[in-house]
Motif scaffolding. Sequence first.
Motif, PDB file in Angstrom:
ATOM      1  N   TYR A  80       6.204 -11.303  -1.856  1.00  0.00           N
ATOM      2  CA  TYR A  80       5.004 -11.984  -2.314  1.00  0.00           C
ATOM      3  C   TYR A  80       5.227 -12.366  -3.769  1.00  0.00           C
ATOM      4  O   TYR A  80       4.698 -11.734  -4.679  1.00  0.00           O
ATOM      5  CB  TYR A  80       3.772 -11.087  -2.139  1.00  0.00           C
ATOM      6  N   ASP A  86       8.598 -10.753  -7.786  1.00  0.00           N
ATOM      7  CA  ASP A  86       8.610  -9.366  -8.251  1.00  0.00           C
ATOM      8  C   ASP A  86       7.744  -8.413  -7.436  1.00  0.00           C
ATOM      9  O   ASP A  86       7.436  -7.304  -7.879  1.00  0.00           O
ATOM     10  CB  ASP A  86       8.173  -9.321  -9.726  1.00  0.00           C
ATOM     11  N   THR A  87       7.345  -8.837  -6.237  1.00  0.00           N
ATOM     12  CA  THR A  87       6.506  -7.994  -5.383  1.00  0.00           C
ATOM     13  C   THR A  87       6.975  -8.120  -3.938  1.00  0.00           C
ATOM     14  O   THR A  87       7.237  -9.223  -3.462  1.00  0.00           O
ATOM     15  CB  THR A  87       5.022  -8.415  -5.467  1.00  0.00           C
ATOM     16  N   THR A 109       4.570  -0.798  -1.141  1.00  0.00           N
ATOM     17  CA  THR A 109       4.472  -1.975  -1.990  1.00  0.00           C
ATOM     18  C   THR A 109       5.421  -1.770  -3.155  1.00  0.00           C
ATOM     19  O   THR A 109       5.278  -0.812  -3.921  1.00  0.00           O
ATOM     20  CB  THR A 109       3.037  -2.180  -2.507  1.00  0.00           C
ATOM     21  N   VAL A 150       7.413  -3.220  -6.627  1.00  0.00           N
ATOM     22  CA  VAL A 150       7.363  -4.159  -7.741  1.00  0.00           C
ATOM     23  C   VAL A 150       8.689  -4.070  -8.498  1.00  0.00           C
ATOM     24  O   VAL A 150       9.305  -3.008  -8.554  1.00  0.00           O
ATOM     25  CB  VAL A 150       6.183  -3.877  -8.701  1.00  0.00           C
ATOM     26  N   ARG A 151       9.091  -5.220  -9.045  1.00  0.00           N
ATOM     27  CA  ARG A 151      10.266  -5.214  -9.904  1.00  0.00           C
ATOM     28  C   ARG A 151       9.745  -4.965 -11.325  1.00  0.00           C
ATOM     29  O   ARG A 151       8.938  -5.732 -11.841  1.00  0.00           O
ATOM     30  CB  ARG A 151      11.018  -6.544  -9.843  1.00  0.00           C
ATOM     31  N   GLU A 152      10.202  -3.873 -11.910  1.00  0.00           N
ATOM     32  CA  GLU A 152       9.715  -3.510 -13.244  1.00  0.00           C
ATOM     33  C   GLU A 152      10.510  -4.230 -14.327  1.00  0.00           C
ATOM     34  O   GLU A 152      11.503  -4.916 -14.040  1.00  0.00           O
ATOM     35  CB  GLU A 152       9.760  -1.999 -13.415  1.00  0.00           C
ATOM     36  N   TRP A 203      13.670  -2.355  -8.756  1.00  0.00           N
ATOM     37  CA  TRP A 203      12.579  -2.312  -7.794  1.00  0.00           C
ATOM     38  C   TRP A 203      12.121  -0.862  -7.636  1.00  0.00           C
ATOM     39  O   TRP A 203      12.941   0.034  -7.470  1.00  0.00           O
ATOM     40  CB  TRP A 203      13.053  -2.822  -6.427  1.00  0.00           C
TER      41      TRP A 203
END
Length: 153
Positions: free
Chosen positions: A80, A83-84, A112, A114-116, A121
Amino acid sequence: MTTQDDTTALTEVMEQMSEAWGRNDADAYGASFTADATYVTFVGTYYSGRADIVACHRTLFAKFLKNTKLASEITDIRFYGPDTAVVTSRGDTYKGATPPKASKLSKVQSCTFVREGDGQWRIAAFQNTQRKPLMEAISFKTAPGTIPAAQRQ
């Protein structure tokens, strides 16, 4: 834009979690989560933050889940944005050398990711649900409209 490298990276995070679980290493397991991650167990317990997730697993690895391993199978990865991502998997704990067959994995997880800022990830939200095959069968028989599309084919 997401790439095959992103899919590989997500798969590697899931594998690292399983490896950490197999060592009963709560710190390494917790490293897969964001600092503010949420974690819901199959019994409905809610944990907030990596420190809480690590502390819980440290206790579980010393008691109820001592010497267990984690079997898992990714069933879906959806991105999505760059980065998600949401990763759906099946999993279960086991003891011994042989993991259960994929068809015997009794839990379904939704993660879920997220790329920090460091490019890694990590899981921001984790939900684990115990499957109830008998209840599914009853539901599917008495209300066929509840059968997932993938199973109707």
